[in-house]
Scaffold this active site. Sequence first.
Site, PDB file in Angstrom:
ATOM      1  N   HIS A1576       0.816  -1.211   0.000  1.00 62.65           N
ATOM      2  CA  HIS A1576       0.000   0.000   0.000  1.00 62.65           C
ATOM      3  C   HIS A1576       0.851   1.261   0.000  1.00 62.65           C
ATOM      4  CE1 HIS A1576      -3.561  -2.368   1.930  1.00 62.65           C
ATOM      5  NE2 HIS A1576      -3.466  -2.564   0.606  1.00 62.65           N
ATOM      6  N   CYS A1584       4.651  13.810  -6.712  1.00 61.95           N
ATOM      7  CA  CYS A1584       3.785  14.694  -7.481  1.00 61.95           C
ATOM      8  C   CYS A1584       2.463  13.994  -7.788  1.00 61.95           C
ATOM      9  CB  CYS A1584       4.467  15.105  -8.782  1.00 61.95           C
ATOM     10  SG  CYS A1584       3.476  16.242  -9.797  1.00 61.95           S
ATOM     11  N   CYS A1586       0.441  14.472 -10.196  1.00 59.34           N
ATOM     12  CA  CYS A1586       0.015  14.730 -11.577  1.00 59.34           C
ATOM     13  C   CYS A1586      -0.741  13.555 -12.176  1.00 59.34           C
ATOM     14  CB  CYS A1586       1.208  15.095 -12.434  1.00 59.34           C
ATOM     15  SG  CYS A1586       2.486  13.799 -12.506  1.00 59.34           S
ATOM     16  N   CYS A1628       8.795  20.580   9.947  1.00 57.05           N
ATOM     17  CA  CYS A1628       8.893  21.817  10.727  1.00 57.05           C
ATOM     18  C   CYS A1628       8.849  23.039   9.804  1.00 57.05           C
ATOM     19  CB  CYS A1628      10.170  21.824  11.547  1.00 57.05           C
ATOM     20  SG  CYS A1628      10.200  20.575  12.844  1.00 57.05           S
ATOM     21  N   CYS A1639       5.365  20.257  -5.866  1.00 62.57           N
ATOM     22  CA  CYS A1639       6.385  19.607  -6.685  1.00 62.57           C
ATOM     23  C   CYS A1639       7.325  20.672  -7.232  1.00 62.57           C
ATOM     24  CB  CYS A1639       5.719  18.829  -7.814  1.00 62.57           C
ATOM     25  SG  CYS A1639       6.900  18.108  -8.987  1.00 62.57           S
TER      26      CYS A1639
END
Length: 1778
Positions: A1576, A1584, A1586, A1628, A1639
């Site tokens: 998984h 990204c 996309c 952080c 991206c």
Amino acid sequence: MKERIVRRIANFPPTFVPRRNNHGHHHDDDISNESVLDRVCLHGGQITFATIRFPPSSAITTTIDDDTYVGAGTEGVDVNAGSATGGGGEVPTIDKLNDINDDNDLLLSRNGGRVIFARGPWIESHPLIRKNGEHDAQQHNHVYKILAFGQGGGVGSSKLECVRGMIFPSSFSSSSSVAASIIAYGGRRISFLFGGGLWNNHQRSGSVEQKRTDYKDDFGCIPIRYNELHKDMRCCPYLEVSDWVHDISMLPIIPIIACSQRACSSSSSIGQGTTAVANGRRTLEDEETESDTSCFLLAMGMANNSCEIWGFRQRLHLNPSGNNDMMILHPTRLQCITCDVRCMTYSLSFYGWDCGDVNSVWRVHTDGDDKSESRMSDAIPTLIAASGTVFGDVVVWSAMYDLSNTHVTSNDYLPSIIKDWLLANAVATNNTDTVHPRNGTLRIRVSPMNCLKGHLGSVLAVKFSSCGNFIASTSDDRTVRLWGKMPMKDIETMHVVSDVETNDTTSCKTRSSEKSALSSLHEWSLIWTGWGHSARVLDVSFAACPSSSHQEYGTYPILVSAGEDCTARIWSPMMSDKEITQPLRGHRCGSIWSVDVCQGIVITGGNDGCVKLYELKSRIKSDERDDVGLYDVPPDPPSIKKAGTALAPKADEQLSKTEESTNREESNTPKKTKKKAKPQADHVQSICGMEFYGSTGKVHSKLLIATKAGGLFSLDLASSVWKDYSCWSKHVVASSDYETSISINQKTGSCIGVHPSGKSAVIGTTEGWLVVSSICGSTSSYGATTSCNQNIAFQAPSYRPVQAVSFIDDNSLLVFYARGSVIWFNFDQSPTPIYILTLGTTGIPLSFAYDCRDKAMYIGDSRGSVAYFDLNKRNPVLDMEHRLVRVDELKPESLLATVHGKEHVTGITILKSTGVIISVGNDGCMHQFRRDASTGQLQKLISIAVPNASGLRHIWNVPHPDGGERVIIGGFYGNDFVMLDSIHGYEFLRVDTGGRQRRQDLFFRFSNSTASIRYPNIFGMAILAGWKHGSNSIEFHSSHSFLSTLANLDTRGDADSSYSSYSIGSPLHADINDICWIGDILLTGSNDCTVTLSKFDGTNFVSIADLPPHESCVRGVCSSRHQGTCLDLLVTCGGKLSMEFYLLDTSSSSSYHQMTGNNVSFLCSYRTLAKASIDHRMNTVRATPLFPREKQCHLVVGGDSDGNLHVCLISQCALPRRTVVGTILHGNGRPVLCLELLRFSGKILAIVGTTGGEVTIWVFPGSIDISNAGVGDKEVHVVLPTSPIFSYCAHQTGVNDISAAIVDSPSPDGTSVVVCTVGDDQSLSTCVLRFPDSSQDPDTPLMPISQLLLITESASASALKAVQLVVDSSAFNRIYTTGHDRQLTLWQLNISLDEISVKCVSSSPLGTDGSCIDYVCRVQDDGSIHEMIAVGGEGVEVQSFNRNILHAACKLHEANYLLITTGAGFSSDSGLQTYECAPSEYRDMCNPSKLIDDPDRFQQFWLDFTKSYLATKPHIGYELLDQWCEGGRLRHLHRSNCDRDGSSNGCSVPWWVYSSNVDGHFRLFGSFSKSVCEIHGSALEFRCACGIGYANGEPRLGNLWDQWNQKALLSTDSCKSTTVEVKLDLLCDVNRSTTTLLCRHCLQPMRPNVLMFHDTDENVLGSIDIQRERYQTWEGLVEDEVVQRGANLVILEMGCGVNVPAVRQESEEVILDCVKKVSTHENNNAIAGSVCLIRINPKDAAINIDGGTFDSIPIASMAAVALRKINRWLEALSGCET
């Protein structure tokens, strides 16, 4: 015969020290050299400490067990303050208890109380108040227990210490914040525990620990981290100090820090710390930072008469996820104070710190620059010590000192050291800093303040009173002494606060500033010496007076002492040199080890493993003369008086009678006077009967007396007024015709019985008449209207004299006749006989019991016989008009003659739950019977002598609130009447009757009220006393508050839903010599001549039966059973060469009840023809069944102290006689110490060990034909051996124990027998005897053809006493040994053709001496098999292990390849949520379309989850798997071609991980970074997004998808392959910028690299497919290795459930593929390997796979727990190979 003898020194495995993994993770719960055995329980054993804790006033209003109690009258009062906590015991003030006089107030204050006690190394917590109808105390009553110092092993000494005492920080000031509920100490160890149903100060203040240390939780241990000793920062469950600890005292510290110091300490704090919070969550920078810190001091009184003072820093180490927060204590040794009196001490007690008042908390200024005197005024409170020496002295000395001591400089002043220590803690920058006090090793010597002399032996116990003005001490000189602090002569006018001069809690104790001055201005002197104990006095405790009505005791301290005479005694030293009440008895043992008093309850602990509780108020009141009423019986009237006339005794006559009674009691010897003629009384009043009675459903509050002069008097106990009824012998008419008068001789009156309604009485006469006299007015009990002065008489012709009468119910009267008959009358208008029962003996019927369910009547007579009558078989003969024609006599269906040895059978009862009949008699024994349902015959079960009773008179079957039955017995001990619990031996009451032959009657009633500790809330005993002038008086003994209790019961009833305990624990004898498992039942024999059967329920033992005691000690016990039957033969042996045989029926084992041993029946006894002396004893006995099974015969062999073997043939069938005689086989003259019977090749081998170290082997036939001879006769047709067939020398000294078994022989031409022995020479001897195959010729004599002997020397630090051999072909053969070193050692036995090897696997500490051992395999509820090892000594300790765990470890140890498959359950052990437990938002955000709807929310949600994954420390299972693989623990994994750098994509790595988890924890370990398949994906990577708008290369439809795909056109190939590893610094930065993670190529939002619902992102799927392809390639290679090269594959599946079965199915598919290939390969006659599936799951561990043969091991457990247990075995197995 070939022989080979080898001697070797025992090899013990080296201690394993856990290493850090590649990422620095280390678990604080790692303990080196853990035992593979789990400690289950300790049955019996010494109760070394016992006390009661009550909730503080602030917690009384909280919810306890789902009921809310509001404590009125206890506001602001801490009922625990000053209770005995190892350093002194006394309720702080007297009036604290006096304020709780009302039962409701007492009930409220006691609800929620906990009984805390130590049984050896175990600490147990039980509720004081229990709920009715609750059977399972572990489930319903919140019973908790814990090993005080861990499972064993760890840093420091290897020997487990027993708990000596405890203190309870919850009783200190609420301003302190100590997380521990209990601080326990014993030996050289101190542990800090929380939970167990107790409370701590964090719950009062509402701090962060409240949710983790809830008082309803189980026990837990606060770990100790040794900063200066252990650089690897490991934790230990206890603190180990330099010497034995006698007492401890705690002082909480509240530092007051200057502002400058706060600035220096920056983020650290000394007091209540805070946690940095950002956006409602703890920030990542706070990982492992200090959140809660508090400090306290602990003073430890040592056996070398010194005091060590330690400082403890309590810190909560936080985890940002909030799941693994851990409280840790950091100890620092500050100083040591040594008394100048240098000697060994047996006891020590502190006073001054933990007094429970406001001064018990030290508020200290830590301003290091201020050295002014004002700061020195904040001196630490004074601490005084009193130590008892071996020379009989009590030394009082100061455990603190001041600057006046010339040897102490200002820098060495303890407050200065503490302030520096606090400052060092305040400026520490992290948790790992080491704090070194400058004087941590400084020893300061102080002079004693006083040396108290007086004892003539070693001082065994010393206790301070709560105010510090008194010291109580005990010694082995059998005395209790009280010492008082007196002013010195020059300050005699100085006021001294005593224990009773004030009722104010705080003023009762001297202030801190005054204590030092008072110590130097006072001296101690002996006030009182108490003699009364008949043996050593082991413990003492102070007690406040329990009632304000005790004015004579209310101004002086009360002491309670306990000793080896098995009694606890109550003293008032200022009032009397003797006890103020009868000794408290109740323990069935030889010694009482501990005593304490808390809120008026005395609690004692004995070496029988039980705790007893007594109501102090009841015990004192029961012995006061105020509770004994003296009532003169009215004189017989010369003529008939009017019924109902009130008679009151004259005051002067009453006084004269009282004085006469007192003078008679106080006069020791009569004065010598001139003999005179005795004056004759004008009339001697003779009583024919008396009986308590009351109205139906009411308490028996009246006493009816009938005289032989016709008098009938009733005493109303509530008003103390007599009533005179009409003469019972006058105006008598026949019941059949009220017109016919009958003349009754009043002098023939013999007995009396009162109707249940309380309206009439029946008086029996020696002439056979039964006279019914009304005692209510004008109407008889059965409806006939008569005159007030008219009596009714009836009789059964020819039956006389009447011995006794008793009512069964309103309409049934039972009449006992002295000539052996009992008649049942129908008590109606004209009483007629229904049944006439004739015993047929010469005895007089005395007692009866009637079972209305099956109309069974049981009658006991004066000749010790018990008869059974079946009232269903015969009915009265009636005519056509249903009138009685005649009644035939019924004879007994069964008669047991002289079962009570021709003594009176005085009482009979029937247990409703089991149908067992119990009778008691003047022989002092309880006899149990069972009626055979088919034959109707009575079968004698067992007979038990009742201790502390020389003659029994009564027996009652009392229903218990827990749903069971309690058998209460009443009898005499001398002239004292005692009432006892037959099982626990608890003594409810004791009454001095002045003579057991005096006429008496008794009634009692137990209340369910929690205000009473199972003391009869109401009882009355009337004793008839005659006087010289012919009159009589009634001494009436009653319970305290008789009238008020009587009124309350009449109005309120007794419907309380809870009850208080009076006995906790199942009693078990000490000094156990032998044990034997019989399924779940344990048979034990002891030196105290007793034999006990106890049932094991999986966690604890319950005593079910006591077998009759032997005349001398019991040396051996055993059992034997024919296969396929449910009857066990029990055999016990002991002194005078005796053996006893019993039958145990386990067919209805589920019906075993605690109160009876109804399944045990006596069979017969073995006696020698020649009379044996007490010095001749049977040392050991073993039994085995003989074939054929139909004969139900057993071979029993015993060995005696003359070196002989006693052989008996015992049949399970009923024997014609109760004594059997066997055959004696003479040995070599050496006493036989042990033997073992082993069935082998159709014969029975008897392997015998003697005191000379020699082992001999005898051969007996395995089957027998007894068709032509009686069982037990010497003419039995069986050939017995005359000499042994083989012998060898196994030890230099005596052979203490033997265990033998048949093992698979490495030689094809024979069979091997292994004999393991242990001896006093500390060696383990293992002998392998090979016998030829005798299957073809069974008549061939057995003779070994070869011998291999291995003697393992130095197998123990002391003498070995017991050994047990377990043959296990699926794992390895095991040998258990134990002895005086209190260790249970496990050995691995390996046998080859010409060699034996025995290697130590593990060693586990014991809480008892190892005198004997036995094992049994028990199937648990989850289907697993546990091997239970019981070790006997001072009690029985059970240790066990899961055999599936062992088999899994063996498979893993032999594995060549390892496949690890994990599901969500594996991650949940780290504290992470599973999908089922996740919030609803998680389900919504598992859809990639949510990224389009709200990118910020979607990304922040997954970043938060990633943050929790990073912040959560992987549980210990990950580290263990890493050690197994890359760490080399699994040595047989094929690592030869392993590419560590992953150049071949991990295909040649011998392990692989297949996981559905997305937490990425496996990636943190180098072993699995290149060999993991995350089906998984991983949330630790973002990529990204996309590709989320495409499915199978086609764009997804919809406006939102069109807009997203339009933006995705800007993406490049770099976007598809780029992933970002999320780390803490990146998170952080994102949090600070509050921007979306984009991206870097296309500036579009990124998504986690996790496969979601409806996810079609080819970029995510592609990365997962790459891992899957590598995994499948590895899987194919491994399957080929298994099939072609015989490799062993193990699939370790963990946390894979059935709801999402993807990983579970993968494991099963791999198994089926391998099995299929292996089976095909085997058909080609090639060698194939093996495959094994280990499934670990707490709920769904079952393995049901069809399709081939493979090894499957289900383990129902959490993964982290199971892996840790498997790792213990792997460590042990690896150590055996080195």
